[in-house]
Design a protein around this motif. Sequence first.
Motif, short mmCIF file in Angstrom:
data_model
loop_
_atom_site.label_atom_id
_atom_site.label_comp_id
_atom_site.label_asym_id
_atom_site.label_seq_id
_atom_site.Cartn_x
_atom_site.Cartn_y
_atom_site.Cartn_z
N GLN A 160 -64.14 -35.99 -23.67
CA GLN A 160 -63.48 -36.58 -22.51
C GLN A 160 -63.88 -35.85 -21.23
N PHE A 161 -63.92 -34.53 -21.31
CA PHE A 161 -64.30 -33.75 -20.13
C PHE A 161 -65.74 -34.02 -19.73
N VAL A 162 -66.66 -34.00 -20.70
CA VAL A 162 -68.07 -34.24 -20.40
C VAL A 162 -68.26 -35.63 -19.80
N LYS A 163 -67.58 -36.62 -20.34
CA LYS A 163 -67.67 -37.98 -19.80
C LYS A 163 -67.23 -38.00 -18.34
N TRP A 164 -66.11 -37.33 -18.05
CA TRP A 164 -65.61 -37.28 -16.67
C TRP A 164 -66.60 -36.57 -15.75
N VAL A 165 -67.19 -35.48 -16.22
CA VAL A 165 -68.15 -34.72 -15.42
C VAL A 165 -69.27 -35.62 -14.92
N PHE A 166 -69.85 -36.39 -15.83
CA PHE A 166 -71.01 -37.19 -15.46
C PHE A 166 -70.65 -38.54 -14.84
N GLU A 167 -69.36 -38.76 -14.66
CA GLU A 167 -68.91 -39.93 -13.88
C GLU A 167 -68.78 -39.59 -12.40
N GLN A 168 -68.82 -38.29 -12.07
CA GLN A 168 -68.67 -37.88 -10.68
C GLN A 168 -69.93 -38.25 -9.90
N ARG A 169 -69.75 -38.73 -8.68
CA ARG A 169 -70.86 -39.17 -7.85
C ARG A 169 -71.01 -38.26 -6.63
N ASP A 170 -72.25 -38.04 -6.23
CA ASP A 170 -72.55 -37.22 -5.05
C ASP A 170 -71.94 -35.83 -5.15
N VAL A 171 -71.98 -35.26 -6.33
CA VAL A 171 -71.42 -33.94 -6.59
C VAL A 171 -72.49 -33.06 -7.25
N ASP A 172 -72.60 -31.81 -6.79
CA ASP A 172 -73.56 -30.87 -7.35
C ASP A 172 -72.98 -29.98 -8.43
N CYS A 173 -71.65 -29.78 -8.37
CA CYS A 173 -71.04 -28.73 -9.20
C CYS A 173 -69.59 -29.07 -9.52
N ILE A 174 -69.17 -28.75 -10.73
CA ILE A 174 -67.77 -28.87 -11.15
C ILE A 174 -67.23 -27.47 -11.40
N ILE A 175 -66.14 -27.11 -10.72
CA ILE A 175 -65.51 -25.80 -10.87
C ILE A 175 -64.27 -25.99 -11.73
N VAL A 176 -64.17 -25.24 -12.82
CA VAL A 176 -63.15 -25.48 -13.84
C VAL A 176 -62.26 -24.26 -14.04
N GLY A 177 -60.95 -24.44 -13.88
CA GLY A 177 -59.99 -23.41 -14.22
C GLY A 177 -59.47 -23.66 -15.62
N GLY A 178 -59.62 -22.69 -16.51
CA GLY A 178 -59.23 -22.95 -17.89
C GLY A 178 -59.02 -21.72 -18.73
N HIS A 179 -59.36 -21.83 -20.02
CA HIS A 179 -58.90 -20.88 -21.02
C HIS A 179 -60.03 -20.34 -21.90
N SER A 180 -59.79 -19.17 -22.46
CA SER A 180 -60.83 -18.44 -23.18
C SER A 180 -61.35 -19.17 -24.41
N LEU A 181 -60.45 -19.67 -25.26
CA LEU A 181 -60.90 -20.34 -26.48
C LEU A 181 -61.58 -21.66 -26.17
N TRP A 182 -61.02 -22.41 -25.22
CA TRP A 182 -61.65 -23.68 -24.83
C TRP A 182 -63.05 -23.43 -24.32
N PHE A 183 -63.23 -22.44 -23.47
CA PHE A 183 -64.55 -22.13 -22.92
C PHE A 183 -65.51 -21.68 -24.02
N ARG A 184 -65.05 -20.79 -24.89
CA ARG A 184 -65.94 -20.28 -25.94
C ARG A 184 -66.39 -21.41 -26.87
N GLU A 185 -65.45 -22.27 -27.25
CA GLU A 185 -65.81 -23.38 -28.13
C GLU A 185 -66.74 -24.37 -27.44
N PHE A 186 -66.61 -24.53 -26.13
CA PHE A 186 -67.50 -25.41 -25.38
C PHE A 186 -68.92 -24.87 -25.42
#
Length: 342
Positions: A254-280
């Motif tokens: 779901q997150f990846v889908k949302w990321v690539f739906e963004q238009r005219d954007v160079d970067c996505i800045i994400v506030g989140g969590h250690s396990l979620w980030f590591r598993e990603f």
Amino acid sequence: IGFALLTFLIVPKAKLAVWGFFYFFLARDKKPCKPTDMKIDKNSPNCKRMKIVFIRHGESQWNSVFNKGWKIFLPVRLVRALIKEASMVFQRDSLFYDSPLNAQGLQQGWDLLAFLASQPPGCREPGTCHKPVEQLQVEDIVSIIMGDAGESVVASSILRRAISTVLLALSPRLLKSTFAKDRVHLMTSLQEISRNVDTLSITRSRTTPKVPVDEARMKNMGDLMSHWYKTRLDSRQNSGNKTLGMKADKRQRQFVKWVFEQRDVDCIIVGGHSLWFREFFKSFMPKSSVHTAKTAKMVNCGVVAFDLYRTVQHGTEVIRIPPESIKEIYGGFEGKAKKKKG
């Protein structure tokens, strides 16, 4: 039965407490996307790229009870926390559920803010902000994070410790813009991977949370944190708490889908969590690759940037993080004896 039903209807957190109990025993949350070694052609017209910046939240009240100090004093810390929790039974607040930042976590947020604000200007050459992370310097990425270069979007887990870390650390950025231009997108898909109750949100679907009491009283901030909570949170991607069927792999997609739906954007800045980030990292780096990001958690308030690619090859979607693109901006990963950059 009548008393139990009355309690369930009157006490705001009763429903969450019941859900937390069942979720702990029934959830199979840790089921991330399976990694592959499929190669991608970065030059293919079907291949899209987005710069991603992960910001891990600061230390939480949950950590104060269960992860700090001598274990022999854990019962004492737990009793104190339960007494305070009981005093908030009729409030939309908690130490355990959706655990907020503790004093150390707030200081870590201040330290990150100071680091970001102290960096020299980056992206001074035309077009620099459009380059991949792999070709950028720390100051270039910091300029993008602070909103001084390129076009970026800020997103956060729906859990308050992640939201507060982003709002605090990016305060200078928010002060320079408006809600129409710059907001924090709250996303259920970024909710932490775990069965523990501190990963369950106390905020209802399509709504925004209230600022935690301790943060509303922060010195040197006035009413700024309360103001950010009221004016800079976008709840459209907040679909409420993760469900039993919303395992990690589904949230990652779901997150990846949302990321690539963004238009005219160079970067996505994400506030989140250690396990979620590591598993990603584990899910989307090549299966055969070896990297610290796969095995170690990011430190509290650590910042790591990387390039994320998406393409379709032979009818199969491929999401890839090139290991060589991962760049530690601040703090980095746990277990590494190194100084913070800057």
